[in-house]
Design a protein around this motif. Structure first.
Motif, PDB file in Angstrom:
ATOM      1  N   GLU A  15     -92.536 -23.482  19.614  1.00  0.00           N
ATOM      2  CA  GLU A  15     -93.424 -22.754  18.716  1.00  0.00           C
ATOM      3  C   GLU A  15     -92.688 -21.601  18.046  1.00  0.00           C
ATOM      4  O   GLU A  15     -92.879 -21.326  16.854  1.00  0.00           O
ATOM      5  CB  GLU A  15     -94.625 -22.232  19.493  1.00  0.00           C
ATOM      6  N   LEU A  16     -91.843 -20.913  18.795  1.00  0.00           N
ATOM      7  CA  LEU A  16     -91.107 -19.772  18.251  1.00  0.00           C
ATOM      8  C   LEU A  16     -90.242 -20.182  17.066  1.00  0.00           C
ATOM      9  O   LEU A  16     -90.224 -19.499  16.039  1.00  0.00           O
ATOM     10  CB  LEU A  16     -90.229 -19.148  19.342  1.00  0.00           C
ATOM     11  N   VAL A  17     -89.518 -21.285  17.200  1.00  0.00           N
ATOM     12  CA  VAL A  17     -88.573 -21.688  16.148  1.00  0.00           C
ATOM     13  C   VAL A  17     -89.198 -22.634  15.132  1.00  0.00           C
ATOM     14  O   VAL A  17     -88.510 -23.109  14.227  1.00  0.00           O
ATOM     15  CB  VAL A  17     -87.312 -22.337  16.759  1.00  0.00           C
ATOM     16  N   ARG A  18     -90.525 -22.896  15.264  1.00  0.00           N
ATOM     17  CA  ARG A  18     -91.205 -23.840  14.365  1.00  0.00           C
ATOM     18  C   ARG A  18     -90.406 -25.150  14.335  1.00  0.00           C
ATOM     19  O   ARG A  18     -90.016 -25.659  13.259  1.00  0.00           O
ATOM     20  CB  ARG A  18     -91.349 -23.321  12.951  1.00  0.00           C
ATOM     21  N   ALA A  19     -90.147 -25.703  15.517  1.00  0.00           N
ATOM     22  CA  ALA A  19     -89.204 -26.811  15.661  1.00  0.00           C
ATOM     23  C   ALA A  19     -89.387 -27.954  14.665  1.00  0.00           C
ATOM     24  O   ALA A  19     -88.420 -28.370  14.013  1.00  0.00           O
ATOM     25  CB  ALA A  19     -89.262 -27.341  17.094  1.00  0.00           C
ATOM     26  N   PRO A  20     -90.613 -28.496  14.483  1.00  0.00           N
ATOM     27  CA  PRO A  20     -90.733 -29.633  13.555  1.00  0.00           C
ATOM     28  C   PRO A  20     -90.382 -29.293  12.116  1.00  0.00           C
ATOM     29  O   PRO A  20     -89.964 -30.167  11.356  1.00  0.00           O
ATOM     30  CB  PRO A  20     -92.217 -30.016  13.675  1.00  0.00           C
ATOM     31  N   ALA A  21     -90.542 -28.027  11.717  1.00  0.00           N
ATOM     32  CA  ALA A  21     -90.274 -27.635  10.332  1.00  0.00           C
ATOM     33  C   ALA A  21     -88.805 -27.785   9.973  1.00  0.00           C
ATOM     34  O   ALA A  21     -88.454 -27.818   8.785  1.00  0.00           O
ATOM     35  CB  ALA A  21     -90.732 -26.200  10.090  1.00  0.00           C
TER      36      ALA A  21
END
Length: 300
Positions: A15-21
């Motif tokens: 969630e912190l790194v907005r992984a899927p984005a």
């Protein structure tokens, strides 16, 4: 069984790194490489991974730098909620930056590092200095342009100037619009976003390869891009919190997410414009996955 320590759940870091984005940045280097006539193969396949690592570092750094603002506006995020300590977020950003630079060095040696180092510096400058200022959209646009040039390499960066400009213009507009996600967007920012969308679409359809099938594919991808992005921006322009007031925050958030998704068909259009249909198809194929994953974790 004891509870898992706070901040150590993998989902918190995703969630912190907005992984899927990060899927929306993989096509930057693809478009740059296609424009430079340097298809990604062998070690150069690590360049999109370098982009993803640097993107994640920017997201972690963003939440570290914004921790005070997020405590008031978005307290559910990992850092203000206490799920990840500020120091851990900063350390994670530094480690991901190092990983991105290492991947760039592995993929392209000094030629790639001559772009990756300024890109990393631009990311840190944006998150720690420029984001609260009026120069924020320009700073983010510079990051995106450098990411495209990473695919071309420092030696052939000039040949990738059109895709770099197109993605920089798009990023400028999306960043300007995103400033209204919480309190509502200004009319001027919505107009800027629409203008840059039209400019980027025009650049993607502009003079490139002489083959009709490549131009046709570029135009089709540009149409998907414009529909993905401009439709939501027009909706934000019409949605007002009050008569004559700012654009509705929810509509602005939707338009921002659509703008992030729009990176993918724009990258595909630019790759097709440069004569690389296989790369364009590969990039465009990511779009359904990007949209599906964004329903699980927001890219903003």
């Amino acid at each position: 069984m004891s509870a898992r320590p706070r901040g150590r759940r993998p989902g918190d870091w995703l969630e912190l790194v907005r992984a899927p984005a990060a899927l929306t940045v993989l096509g930057d280097t693809v478009a740059g490489a296609a424009a430079a006539g340097r298809p990604l193969h062998g070690r150069r396949l690590a360049l999109p991974l370098a982009s993803a690592a640097l993107y994640w570092s920017g997201m972690a750094l963003n939440d570290w730098a914004d921790r005070a603002v997020d405590a008031a506006e978005r307290p559910e995020r990992p850092v203000p909620s206490g799920r990840i300590a500020p120091g851990a977020a900063l350390a994670g950003a530094a480690l991901l930056s190092g990983a991105g630079l290492a991947l760039a060095a592995f993929a392209g040696g000094r030629d790639a590092l001559r772009v990756a180092v300024p890109l990393t510096a631009a990311i840190w400058a944006y998150d720690t200095l420029l984001k609260p200022t009026r120069a924020a959209p320009l700073g983010m646009a510079a990051c995106r342009a450098l990411d495209v040039l990473l695919g071309a390499g420092a030696g052939r960066g000039v040949s990738a100037r059109t895709p770099a400009l197109a993605l920089a213009a798009h990023t400028f507009g999306v960043t300007a619009l995103s400033r209204g996600e919480v309190h509502g967007g200004r009319r001027a920012d919505v107009r800027v976003a629409l203008t840059t969308t039209l400019l980027s679409a025009a650049l993607a359809c502009g003079k490139g390869t002489s083959r009709a099938r490549h131009r046709g594919a570029a135009a089709l991808c540009a149409l998907v891009y414009a529909r993905t992005t401009a439709t939501a921006q027009l909706a934000a322009a019409r949605a007002r919190s009050t008569a004559g007031g700012p654009a509705d925050p929810a509509a602005v958030r939707t338009a921002t997410v659509c703008g992030i998704h729009g990176m993918v068909p724009l990258q595909a259009a630019l790759a097709a414009r440069s004569g690389s249909l296989d790369a364009a198809a590969l990039v465009l194929g990511v779009l359904p996955l990007v949209r599906r994953l964004s329903t699980v974790r927001s890219p903003t």
